[in-house]
Design an enzyme around this catalytic site. Structure first.
Site, mmCIF file in Angstrom:
data_model
loop_
_atom_site.group_PDB
_atom_site.id
_atom_site.type_symbol
_atom_site.label_atom_id
_atom_site.label_comp_id
_atom_site.label_asym_id
_atom_site.label_seq_id
_atom_site.Cartn_x
_atom_site.Cartn_y
_atom_site.Cartn_z
ATOM 1 C CB THR A 249 -1.444 -0.122 1.018
ATOM 2 O OG1 THR A 249 -1.816 -1.041 1.463
ATOM 3 C CG2 THR A 249 -2.132 1.391 1.607
ATOM 4 C CE LYS B 111 2.685 -9.108 9.914
ATOM 5 N NZ LYS B 111 2.169 -10.117 9.454
#
Length: 344
Positions: A175, A206
């Protein structure tokens, strides 16, 4: 498990996305393998207040829409992470976007968070709300989002009460611009917004394996400052080790599997050193054997996750790792997994 491992070999002959879809459909139809018997009690561990029967989890990306978490738990995983989910449905990047690196037992993907959206995801989770097992949710932002922080907040608010933990995914390389949320100022803004929700269950961050070593301490401080419960180390890598041999090694996207094992394990150790003994750490990256899982635990991971290993070794890998961990704990004189965490 042997029959299902043979099925895995057959699926490897298909296009990766078609193979994956058939796998999900098989699990939904009840054709998946089932663990026989309970886990060895030495494998039980408490992770950020969550009691796990074993420390082996399925990483996000396999069950993107929470279609088959219970079938996956039945395979023997101690916990399953679904997603990534975004507020609005999206197709992700153009195909082809998954590439097997057979000679390296690795995968490159540039999926871009394809999923059916928050409404469908929530409906799927709601159907299993009263069942047991630990199911987490990986949340992300839409590719064309004008306010990515708001996307994370939307997902987190909508799914409260339906998951046992959440993962704030700022580390996907697919992304554009998403990884900029790992920088200190942007990270503080995001984590402050997440913390304001007051999640009823643990929230993890994460991170990418491609950060500088010095950033581990900065991220640990940010996680502590905003009251998050742990970190997942790590996502896929945009780097390409010189050891790669496969023809697809030049494809763009995130690399997963054994080629990133060493770096991701090094980062687990750095995060554990920066955080001390109390922060929950889940180690991910290149786990395809009991040796690999045990190395991450000894480096400082309380639990581990895998995904790419299943592509090459089949669902029997889960039990093989658990059996191997018990042998290694016994050989080293540890009475439980928790005693081995960070042992070096």
């Amino acid at each position: 498990m042997m029959l299902h491992d043979k099925a895995t070999h057959w699926l490897k002959g298909l296009d990766p996305e078609r193979a994956h879809r058939l796998g999900i459909l098989g699990l939904k139809a009840g054709l998946g393998p089932r663990q026989r018997g309970a886990d060895d009690p030495r494998l039980a561990i408490r992770l950020a207040g969550i009691d796990l029967p074993n420390p082996i989890g399925l990483a996000a990306g396999f069950d993107k829409n929470a279609e088959a978490p219970d079938a996956l738990l039945a395979m023997g995983f101690g916990f399953v992470e679904c997603g990534a989910v975004t507020p609005r449905p999206q197709d992700g990047k153009p195909r082809p976007r998954i590439f097997r690196l057979e000679d390296d037992e690795a995968v490159i993907n540039r999926m871009g968070f394809p999923n059916q959206g928050l409404a469908r995801f929530r409906s799927n989770l709601a159907r299993r709300a009263r069942r047991g097992g630990v199911v987490g949710v990986n949340i992300g932002a839409n590719l064309d989002s004008e306010d990515r922080v708001a996307d994370y907040v939307t997902c987190l608010e909508a799914l409260q009460g339906l998951a046992q933990f959440f993962t704030v995914n700022v580390s996907s390389p697919n992304t554009p611009g998403l990884r900029t949320l790992q920088s200190s100022g942007a990270l503080d803004t995001l984590l402050a917004a997440v913390a304001a929700i007051g999640s009823q269950v643990p929230v993890f961050l994460k991170i990418a394996p491609d950060i500088d070593d010095s950033e581990a301490g900065v991220m640990v401080e940010a996680v502590a400052r905003h009251g998050l419960d742990g970190v997942i180390v790590s996502n896929t890598s945009i780097l390409r080790p010189e050891s790669l041999k496969s023809a697809n090694m030049g494809e763009a996207g995130g690399l997963s599997g054994p080629p990133i094992f060493e770096r991701s394990t090094q980062l687990v150790r750095l995060f554990r050193e920066a955080a001390g003994p109390d922060l929950a750490i889940i180690g991910v990256g290149g786990v395809d054997s009991a040796d690999a899982a045990y190395a991450k635990i000894r480096a400082g991971a309380n639990a581990i996750q895998l995904y790419t290993g299943l592509v090459y070794h089949g669902p029997g890998l889960v039990q093989q790792i658990k059996d191997g961990l018990v042998e290694r704990l016994q050989a080293d004189g540890f009475a439980s997994v928790s005693e081995a965490v960070g042992a070096g």
